[in-house]
Design a protein around this motif. Structure first.
Motif, short mmCIF file in Angstrom:
data_model
loop_
_atom_site.label_atom_id
_atom_site.label_comp_id
_atom_site.label_asym_id
_atom_site.label_seq_id
_atom_site.Cartn_x
_atom_site.Cartn_y
_atom_site.Cartn_z
N ILE A 146 0.85 -1.18 0.00
CA ILE A 146 0.00 0.00 0.00
C ILE A 146 0.90 1.24 0.00
N TYR A 147 0.48 2.28 -0.75
CA TYR A 147 1.28 3.50 -0.75
C TYR A 147 0.40 4.74 -0.71
N ASN A 148 1.01 5.84 -0.28
CA ASN A 148 0.35 7.13 -0.16
C ASN A 148 0.73 7.97 -1.39
N LYS A 149 -0.23 8.18 -2.28
CA LYS A 149 0.05 8.89 -3.52
C LYS A 149 0.52 10.32 -3.27
N ALA A 150 -0.07 10.99 -2.27
CA ALA A 150 0.29 12.38 -1.99
C ALA A 150 1.77 12.49 -1.60
N ILE A 151 2.22 11.57 -0.75
CA ILE A 151 3.63 11.59 -0.34
C ILE A 151 4.53 11.34 -1.54
N LEU A 152 4.18 10.38 -2.37
CA LEU A 152 5.02 10.05 -3.52
C LEU A 152 5.01 11.16 -4.56
N GLU A 153 3.88 11.82 -4.71
CA GLU A 153 3.85 12.96 -5.64
C GLU A 153 4.73 14.09 -5.14
N ASP A 154 4.72 14.33 -3.82
CA ASP A 154 5.60 15.34 -3.23
C ASP A 154 7.06 14.94 -3.45
N TYR A 155 7.36 13.67 -3.22
CA TYR A 155 8.72 13.18 -3.43
C TYR A 155 9.16 13.36 -4.88
N CYS A 156 8.27 13.02 -5.81
CA CYS A 156 8.61 13.11 -7.24
C CYS A 156 8.88 14.54 -7.70
N SER A 157 8.41 15.52 -6.92
CA SER A 157 8.63 16.92 -7.29
C SER A 157 10.01 17.43 -6.86
N LYS A 158 10.73 16.60 -6.08
CA LYS A 158 12.03 17.01 -5.55
C LYS A 158 13.16 16.73 -6.56
N ASP A 159 14.21 17.54 -6.46
CA ASP A 159 15.36 17.35 -7.35
C ASP A 159 16.05 16.02 -7.12
N TYR A 160 15.96 15.50 -5.89
CA TYR A 160 16.67 14.27 -5.57
C TYR A 160 15.85 13.01 -5.89
N ALA A 161 14.63 13.17 -6.38
CA ALA A 161 13.79 12.02 -6.69
C ALA A 161 14.42 11.14 -7.76
N VAL A 162 14.28 9.81 -7.61
CA VAL A 162 14.86 8.87 -8.59
C VAL A 162 13.81 8.39 -9.59
N ILE A 163 12.58 8.85 -9.43
CA ILE A 163 11.51 8.56 -10.40
C ILE A 163 10.79 9.86 -10.72
N LYS A 184 16.51 8.55 3.00
CA LYS A 184 17.62 9.49 3.08
C LYS A 184 17.13 10.92 3.24
N HIS A 185 16.00 11.23 2.63
CA HIS A 185 15.47 12.60 2.64
C HIS A 185 14.19 12.72 3.47
N LYS A 186 14.00 11.82 4.42
CA LYS A 186 12.75 11.79 5.19
C LYS A 186 12.50 13.09 5.95
N ASP A 187 13.53 13.72 6.45
CA ASP A 187 13.33 14.95 7.20
C ASP A 187 12.79 16.05 6.29
N ASP A 188 13.34 16.15 5.10
CA ASP A 188 12.85 17.15 4.16
C ASP A 188 11.41 16.87 3.75
N LEU A 189 11.05 15.59 3.71
CA LEU A 189 9.69 15.20 3.31
C LEU A 189 8.72 15.19 4.49
N GLY A 190 9.23 15.41 5.69
CA GLY A 190 8.37 15.43 6.88
C GLY A 190 7.87 14.06 7.28
N LEU A 191 8.71 13.03 7.06
CA LEU A 191 8.31 11.65 7.36
C LEU A 191 9.14 11.07 8.49
N ALA A 192 8.60 10.00 9.09
CA ALA A 192 9.34 9.26 10.11
C ALA A 192 10.18 8.16 9.49
N GLY A 193 9.83 7.78 8.28
CA GLY A 193 10.55 6.72 7.58
C GLY A 193 9.91 6.49 6.22
N ALA A 194 10.53 5.65 5.41
CA ALA A 194 9.99 5.40 4.08
C ALA A 194 8.88 4.36 4.09
#
Length: 455
Positions: A146-163, A184-194
């Protein structure tokens, strides 16, 4: 299914060996049409089944009696009821062990009209001996990542995203890169973990003993073109290790604390938006909804483990709940029972109760797309089949002891007090041991068919 976290809706059932729900319909019942006596083991849908029984008696005049066994007492209750002159005419079977126990009571169903209405997937999960099929699966569920689309969309907008987009995650290598990048970038994404904690408290271990184990098993059966082996080599157990290690290393919890994390703890990490991924099934939706993850942000990936050919498959399906008909009932009562089952999967009101109120994805061709449960995870899992992917089948596993032995070895491995060889031994040698024990105690083993013909 009995390995999943379920909420018991009727508290009184827990204190009683049996709850009687006589859907006799008063003057509406017609004794000349036979009767239906259904022994149910799903206490969370007692009210819904009673509604179905009353509706059927009102429409047809046929008496429908439903009895529900308390949690943990189904087998003892069944043994008692089957010995009576007024024995159940239909009953639930959940798992191969129950099928083996009640093999002397089950009616062959492959030539009935209602069996013909099962989907191909439903038919593949019907328990068989030789050419005869004895059960009608009635509740399909799926599990994956299961995944959270909003989190992944936020991640994909970052320069460091691999997708670039979520749909780029099509295999284990990509999934692993994304998980490690998010961690690696959880703090920037406001997460506790991946990824949610792989909790090893007893309340959560079904995810690793009953479900995740079936992924490497599926592919080993594929390689051997069979649907059952009493001995396995563990060809893909190291792929299981890779996924487990990835989860441990990229979750919010230290490895030594995994055994203290409960199902509720791990689910909360995802439902509160603290992690991007959560390996689990569609049943988790009841605990996720109403929190920080919107329905439209819920998605599901298959269980990627880096196994050749896995990109052709969708999430895993599990069809543990089935109906069986008592072959020792009178011909009149057997026909009344088959008519009742067919009515349940063809009548618009009954179908609505099963799918919308009970929350079952019923594997019969009579259910349209708009007649499925209101569960976005179910919709996400089913979308893979609609896109042409093959559903990964959940083949039967030996018993709870096999799962417990794997879990105990995983706890020691995660804490550093044991090694992976112990986990693999519990998986491979434990498999042979527990099936040998089953054959001795149950007198039979699952039938082995050609894998290519099954899915």
């Amino acid at each position: 299914m009995n390995t999943m976290k379920k909420t018991v809706a009727v508290a009184a059932i827990a204190a009683l060996g049996l709850t009687g729900l006589a859907g006799c319909g008063g003057d509406a019942a017609d004794d000349g049409k036979g009767h239906v006596y259904y022994m149910n083991n799903k206490s969370e849908v007692v009210d819904q089944l009673q509604q179905i029984a009353d509706l059927y008696t009102e429409q047809t005049g046929v008496e429908v009696e439903i009895q529900t066994a308390a949690s943990g007492t189904y087998d003892s209750t069944m043994s008692s009821e089957l010995s009576k002159s007024n024995a159940p005419t239909m009953f639930n079977i959940s798992g191969y062990d129950q099928f083996a126990k009640y093999q002397d009571y089950v009616e062959p169903l492959q030539d009935t009209e209602v069996y013909g209405k099962l989907t191909d997937e439903g038919k593949s999960y019907s328990y068989k001996i030789g050419e005869d099929s004895y059960t009608l699966p009635y509740a399909a569920e799926w599990y994956g990542i299961i995944y959270n689309k909003a989190i992944l969309e936020d991640y994909c907008s970052k320069d460091y995203a691999v997708i670039d987009i979520v749909d780029d995650i099509v295999d284990y290598a990509t999934f692993k890169d994304v998980v490690e990048s998010i961690q690696k970038h959880k703090d920037d994404l406001g997460l506790a973990g991946a990824i949610a904690t792989p909790g090893l408290d007893a309340s959560d271990t079904y995810r690793f003993g009953a479900h995740m184990t079936r992924i490497p098993l599926f592919y080993e059966y594929r390689d051997n073109d069979t649907t059952f082996m009493s001995e396995i080599e563990g060809t893909y157990v190291d792929n299981y290790k890779d996924f487990f290690d990835l989860s441990v290393e990229n979750s919010p919890t230290e490895p030594g604390m995994l055994s203290s994390k409960t199902y509720d703890d791990c689910t909360a990490e995802f439902s509160l938006g603290q992690v991007a991924f959560y390996p689990n099934g569609v049943w988790a939706y009841s605990n996720i909804k109403g929190n920080e993850v919107a329905d439209e942000d819920l998605g599901m990936l298959p269980y990627f483990m880096g196994i050749e050919g896995e990109e052709e498959y969708g999430p895993a399906g599990v069809y543990d709940a089935s109906w069986a008909v008592n072959k020792n009932a009178s011909e009149e009562d057997k026909q009344a029972t088959l008519d009742f089952i067919e009515w349940m999967v063809t009548n618009d009101e009954a179908k609505k109760i099963l799918a919308k109120d009970c929350g079952f994805a019923v594997p019969f061709t009579t259910f349209g797309e708009d007649e499925q449960p209101d569960n976005p995870l179910t919709a996400a899992a089913r979308a893979y089949t609609e896109a042409g992917k093959t559903e990964l089948r959940s083949f039967t596993i030996p018993n709870q002891q096999w799962q417990d032995n794997i879990t105990n070895a995983l706890v020691e491995y995660a804490q550093g007090t044991g090694d992976w060889a112990t986990v693999k031994d519990a998986f491979v040698n434990g498999w042979a041991t527990e099936w040998a024990n089953n054959e001795e105690s149950l007198g039979m083993l699952p039938q082995a068919d050609k894998f290519s013909a099954e899915g």
